[in-house]
Design a protein around this motif. Sequence first.
Motif, PDB file in Angstrom:
ATOM      1  N   ARG A  57     -12.946  86.195 -42.342  1.00  0.00           N
ATOM      2  CA  ARG A  57     -13.305  87.463 -41.942  1.00  0.00           C
ATOM      3  C   ARG A  57     -14.280  88.036 -42.423  1.00  0.00           C
ATOM      4  O   ARG A  57     -15.191  88.852 -41.591  1.00  0.00           O
ATOM      5  CB  ARG A  57     -12.051  88.129 -42.142  1.00  0.00           C
ATOM      6  CG  ARG A  57     -11.910  89.765 -41.870  1.00  0.00           C
ATOM      7  CD  ARG A  57     -12.570  90.554 -42.841  1.00  0.00           C
ATOM      8  NE  ARG A  57     -11.870  90.489 -44.143  1.00  0.00           N
ATOM      9  CZ  ARG A  57     -10.942  91.045 -44.623  1.00  0.00           C
ATOM     10  NH1 ARG A  57     -10.339  92.076 -43.651  1.00  0.00           N
ATOM     11  NH2 ARG A  57     -10.391  90.835 -45.814  1.00  0.00           N
ATOM     12  N   GLY A  58     -14.523  87.742 -43.903  1.00  0.00           N
ATOM     13  CA  GLY A  58     -15.592  88.670 -44.385  1.00  0.00           C
ATOM     14  C   GLY A  58     -17.122  88.064 -43.665  1.00  0.00           C
ATOM     15  O   GLY A  58     -18.048  88.624 -43.710  1.00  0.00           O
ATOM     16  N   ARG A  85     -12.475  84.928 -61.730  1.00  0.00           N
ATOM     17  CA  ARG A  85     -12.432  83.903 -60.928  1.00  0.00           C
ATOM     18  C   ARG A  85     -13.943  83.309 -61.057  1.00  0.00           C
ATOM     19  O   ARG A  85     -14.996  83.969 -61.349  1.00  0.00           O
ATOM     20  CB  ARG A  85     -12.346  84.199 -59.264  1.00  0.00           C
ATOM     21  CG  ARG A  85     -12.782  82.805 -58.458  1.00  0.00           C
ATOM     22  CD  ARG A  85     -12.487  83.344 -56.922  1.00  0.00           C
ATOM     23  NE  ARG A  85     -13.670  84.273 -56.743  1.00  0.00           N
ATOM     24  CZ  ARG A  85     -14.802  83.997 -56.235  1.00  0.00           C
ATOM     25  NH1 ARG A  85     -15.164  82.492 -55.995  1.00  0.00           N
ATOM     26  NH2 ARG A  85     -15.733  84.626 -56.049  1.00  0.00           N
ATOM     27  N   LYS A 132      -9.724 100.365 -51.563  1.00  0.00           N
ATOM     28  CA  LYS A 132     -10.946 100.511 -51.828  1.00  0.00           C
ATOM     29  C   LYS A 132     -11.479 101.703 -52.933  1.00  0.00           C
ATOM     30  O   LYS A 132     -10.566 102.398 -53.033  1.00  0.00           O
ATOM     31  CB  LYS A 132     -12.031 101.188 -50.512  1.00  0.00           C
ATOM     32  CG  LYS A 132     -11.987 100.004 -49.543  1.00  0.00           C
ATOM     33  CD  LYS A 132     -13.060  98.889 -49.684  1.00  0.00           C
ATOM     34  CE  LYS A 132     -13.087  98.136 -48.487  1.00  0.00           C
ATOM     35  NZ  LYS A 132     -13.362  96.713 -49.075  1.00  0.00           N
ATOM     36  N   ARG A 185      -6.101  79.463 -58.773  1.00  0.00           N
ATOM     37  CA  ARG A 185      -6.758  79.331 -57.252  1.00  0.00           C
ATOM     38  C   ARG A 185      -6.043  78.112 -56.729  1.00  0.00           C
ATOM     39  O   ARG A 185      -6.668  77.394 -55.708  1.00  0.00           O
ATOM     40  CB  ARG A 185      -8.116  78.948 -57.736  1.00  0.00           C
ATOM     41  CG  ARG A 185      -9.254  79.400 -56.497  1.00  0.00           C
ATOM     42  CD  ARG A 185      -9.161  80.727 -56.315  1.00  0.00           C
ATOM     43  NE  ARG A 185     -10.170  81.124 -55.191  1.00  0.00           N
ATOM     44  CZ  ARG A 185     -10.119  82.152 -54.695  1.00  0.00           C
ATOM     45  NH1 ARG A 185      -9.508  83.362 -54.941  1.00  0.00           N
ATOM     46  NH2 ARG A 185     -10.981  82.560 -53.634  1.00  0.00           N
ATOM     47  N   GLU A 200      -8.666  88.272 -46.850  1.00  0.00           N
ATOM     48  CA  GLU A 200      -7.770  88.581 -47.906  1.00  0.00           C
ATOM     49  C   GLU A 200      -7.079  89.969 -47.705  1.00  0.00           C
ATOM     50  O   GLU A 200      -8.007  90.813 -47.122  1.00  0.00           O
ATOM     51  CB  GLU A 200      -8.580  88.765 -49.239  1.00  0.00           C
ATOM     52  CG  GLU A 200      -8.166  88.602 -50.426  1.00  0.00           C
ATOM     53  CD  GLU A 200      -8.902  88.466 -51.740  1.00  0.00           C
ATOM     54  OE1 GLU A 200      -9.579  87.687 -51.565  1.00  0.00           O
ATOM     55  OE2 GLU A 200      -8.418  89.148 -52.645  1.00  0.00           O
TER      56      GLU A 200
HETATM   57  O1  0WD Z   1     -17.652  81.143 -49.598  1.00  0.00           O
HETATM   58  C1  0WD Z   1     -18.199  82.293 -49.390  1.00  0.00           C
HETATM   59  N1  0WD Z   1     -19.490  82.404 -49.211  1.00  0.00           N
HETATM   60  C2  0WD Z   1     -17.205  83.419 -49.569  1.00  0.00           C
HETATM   61  C3  0WD Z   1     -15.912  83.114 -49.779  1.00  0.00           C
HETATM   62  C4  0WD Z   1     -17.626  84.650 -49.236  1.00  0.00           C
HETATM   63  C5  0WD Z   1     -16.603  85.467 -49.207  1.00  0.00           C
HETATM   64  C6  0WD Z   1     -15.303  85.394 -49.321  1.00  0.00           C
HETATM   65  N2  0WD Z   1     -15.164  84.135 -49.614  1.00  0.00           N
HETATM   66  C7  0WD Z   1     -13.569  83.620 -49.632  1.00  0.00           C
HETATM   67  C8  0WD Z   1     -12.910  83.771 -51.050  1.00  0.00           C
HETATM   68  O2  0WD Z   1     -12.140  82.390 -51.169  1.00  0.00           O
HETATM   69  C9  0WD Z   1     -12.037  84.955 -50.875  1.00  0.00           C
HETATM   70  O3  0WD Z   1     -10.647  84.626 -51.289  1.00  0.00           O
HETATM   71  O4  0WD Z   1     -13.200  84.347 -49.044  1.00  0.00           O
HETATM   72  C10 0WD Z   1     -12.033  85.269 -49.543  1.00  0.00           C
HETATM   73  C11 0WD Z   1     -11.737  86.593 -48.861  1.00  0.00           C
HETATM   74  O5  0WD Z   1     -12.136  86.437 -47.751  1.00  0.00           O
HETATM   75  P1  0WD Z   1     -12.732  87.774 -46.858  1.00  0.00           P
HETATM   76  O6  0WD Z   1     -11.377  88.543 -46.642  1.00  0.00           O
HETATM   77  O7  0WD Z   1     -13.112  87.154 -45.613  1.00  0.00           O
HETATM   78  O8  0WD Z   1     -14.013  88.376 -47.409  1.00  0.00           O
HETATM   79  P2  0WD Z   1     -14.268  89.831 -47.617  1.00  0.00           P
HETATM   80  O9  0WD Z   1     -13.641  90.680 -46.401  1.00  0.00           O
HETATM   81  O10 0WD Z   1     -15.712  89.791 -47.851  1.00  0.00           O
HETATM   82  O11 0WD Z   1     -13.399  90.537 -48.757  1.00  0.00           O
HETATM   83  C12 0WD Z   1     -12.156  90.722 -49.181  1.00  0.00           C
HETATM   84  C13 0WD Z   1     -11.754  90.636 -50.431  1.00  0.00           C
HETATM   85  C14 0WD Z   1     -12.698  91.665 -51.289  1.00  0.00           C
HETATM   86  O12 0WD Z   1     -11.986  92.898 -51.375  1.00  0.00           O
HETATM   87  P3  0WD Z   1     -13.206  94.315 -51.000  1.00  0.00           P
HETATM   88  O13 0WD Z   1     -12.158  95.544 -51.207  1.00  0.00           O
HETATM   89  O14 0WD Z   1     -14.190  94.253 -52.117  1.00  0.00           O
HETATM   90  O15 0WD Z   1     -13.691  94.372 -49.926  1.00  0.00           O
HETATM   91  O16 0WD Z   1     -11.799  89.602 -50.949  1.00  0.00           O
HETATM   92  C15 0WD Z   1     -12.451  89.647 -52.344  1.00  0.00           C
HETATM   93  C16 0WD Z   1     -12.464  91.089 -52.625  1.00  0.00           C
HETATM   94  O17 0WD Z   1     -11.475  91.680 -53.404  1.00  0.00           O
HETATM   95  N3  0WD Z   1     -13.703  88.815 -52.163  1.00  0.00           N
HETATM   96  C17 0WD Z   1     -13.617  87.698 -52.917  1.00  0.00           C
HETATM   97  N4  0WD Z   1     -12.995  86.894 -53.434  1.00  0.00           N
HETATM   98  C18 0WD Z   1     -13.161  85.775 -53.653  1.00  0.00           C
HETATM   99  N5  0WD Z   1     -14.533  85.234 -53.580  1.00  0.00           N
HETATM  100  C19 0WD Z   1     -15.015  87.073 -52.404  1.00  0.00           C
HETATM  101  C20 0WD Z   1     -15.495  85.706 -52.924  1.00  0.00           C
HETATM  102  N6  0WD Z   1     -16.580  85.416 -52.705  1.00  0.00           N
HETATM  103  N7  0WD Z   1     -15.695  88.052 -51.718  1.00  0.00           N
HETATM  104  C21 0WD Z   1     -14.886  89.304 -51.500  1.00  0.00           C
END
Ligand code: 0WD
Length: 384
Positions: free
Chosen positions: A132-133, A87, A255, A52, A234
Amino acid sequence: FNSDKQYSSNMNRNTGHKHGHVFAVEVATYDSSFPDYRQPVEIGCFSLDSYRQFFNDGRQLKCYVEPSSKNPNFNLRDGYKDRYIKRNEHIKEKLDHILKWVLVNKQRFPMSADGKSPAVGNQLHTDFITWRGHLTKILTTPYESREGWLMAVTLFNGTYYMSEVETEEAKRQREHRTEMQEELMYGGYKFEQYLCADKPQGNPNPAGVVNTNEAFCTVVRTRLSSHSLVFAGEVDCKDISCPSQKPPQCYLELKTSREMYNPNQQRNFHRFKLIKWWAQSFLPGVPRIIAGFRDDEGKVVSLQSFDTMKIHHLVKNERNCWKPAVCLNFCDAFLSFVKKVVTQDDHRLVHLFSWQPGKDISYTVHMDSVYSFLPDWYVEKLLY
Ligand code: 0WD
Ligand code: CA
């Protein structure tokens, strides 16, 4: 402010308007024409390694390898017990990786009028910086009936930083996941391993370890109406056979989903899953999603490619279906609401926006609380 004093706003729609505190989440309100959403441009990327650790480069970007069969029989459970490094979910990283990226890439933000970088006063000339998430969650809010959210917002040096806070309900669910849910989560990463190689000439290695610390993230700049946005997301892999080869157009989202046997399952897939897939890939301009459909044994029995920009045509015949314009108009209005509410520029101050399905959005105000998320190292290095 007293330390962590909370101010609840009046969320009654009828009386709230004059206080400027109102925010309704109703589809009809946002059912108008598509707002301006500028073509997202990649302004950088970063990688997180198996420990990480942050790297300001694309070392973790994987290459998509088209499987020889459309019915591949990938076993998504393989390695769950013995080749899985998960993780640590107790570590809340908030925006830290994005902030590290900003500090070492200040020169990629718009320059001051004299062309010198960084801009005067170290202003980033960007309204919002987030994951983005988090934006995906905002976009899908008008159609969400199950999961609420909490978004912490801080205005610092002219930019609004938005970082999600885990709700009590989400925390409870995370701490009580069943073995089956854990296996499904693993299966999503295992699917990536079956389809991705480390190098353009390489082959996938399904015998390897799945380590969910590893990630490649794109950083994109775009604009939604009057809001300039920089966010990181991501990205699973790139399509090396893609004619343009240019990010984000060459990126692919992978997906998994359960195989569908009847029209009811198909309808639910269109109504509840495709909205999330669409929003997530639309935001950074990822044009294509490769879906693997699994049976109840956890085997991928078929693959299907979805063009992000065509997803809505697949679903629009469903009654009461979601609309991309509603999602974007709602996001536009929410970001305007944030700008109206958050006016004090202070890295220690957090406005915590809260939403529960069926309710309006409310917020509370917190000074120097557990919700503060901009680290001292960021505040100091950005300004000096
Ligand atoms: O602090 C928080 N609450 C969060 C942090 C929530 C969501 C994500 N993160 C961070 C993590 O560091 C992660 O590396 O965001 C990163 C991913 O960011 P993103 O692209 O903005 O998130 P999202 O679009 O929700 O997810 C993309 C992928 C997921 O793939 P799928 O196909 O399932 O959508 O990122 C992964 C997952 O593979 N992912 C995460 N990885 C690490 N920590 C997380 C998470 N919390 N949530 C999804
Ligand atoms: Ca994925």
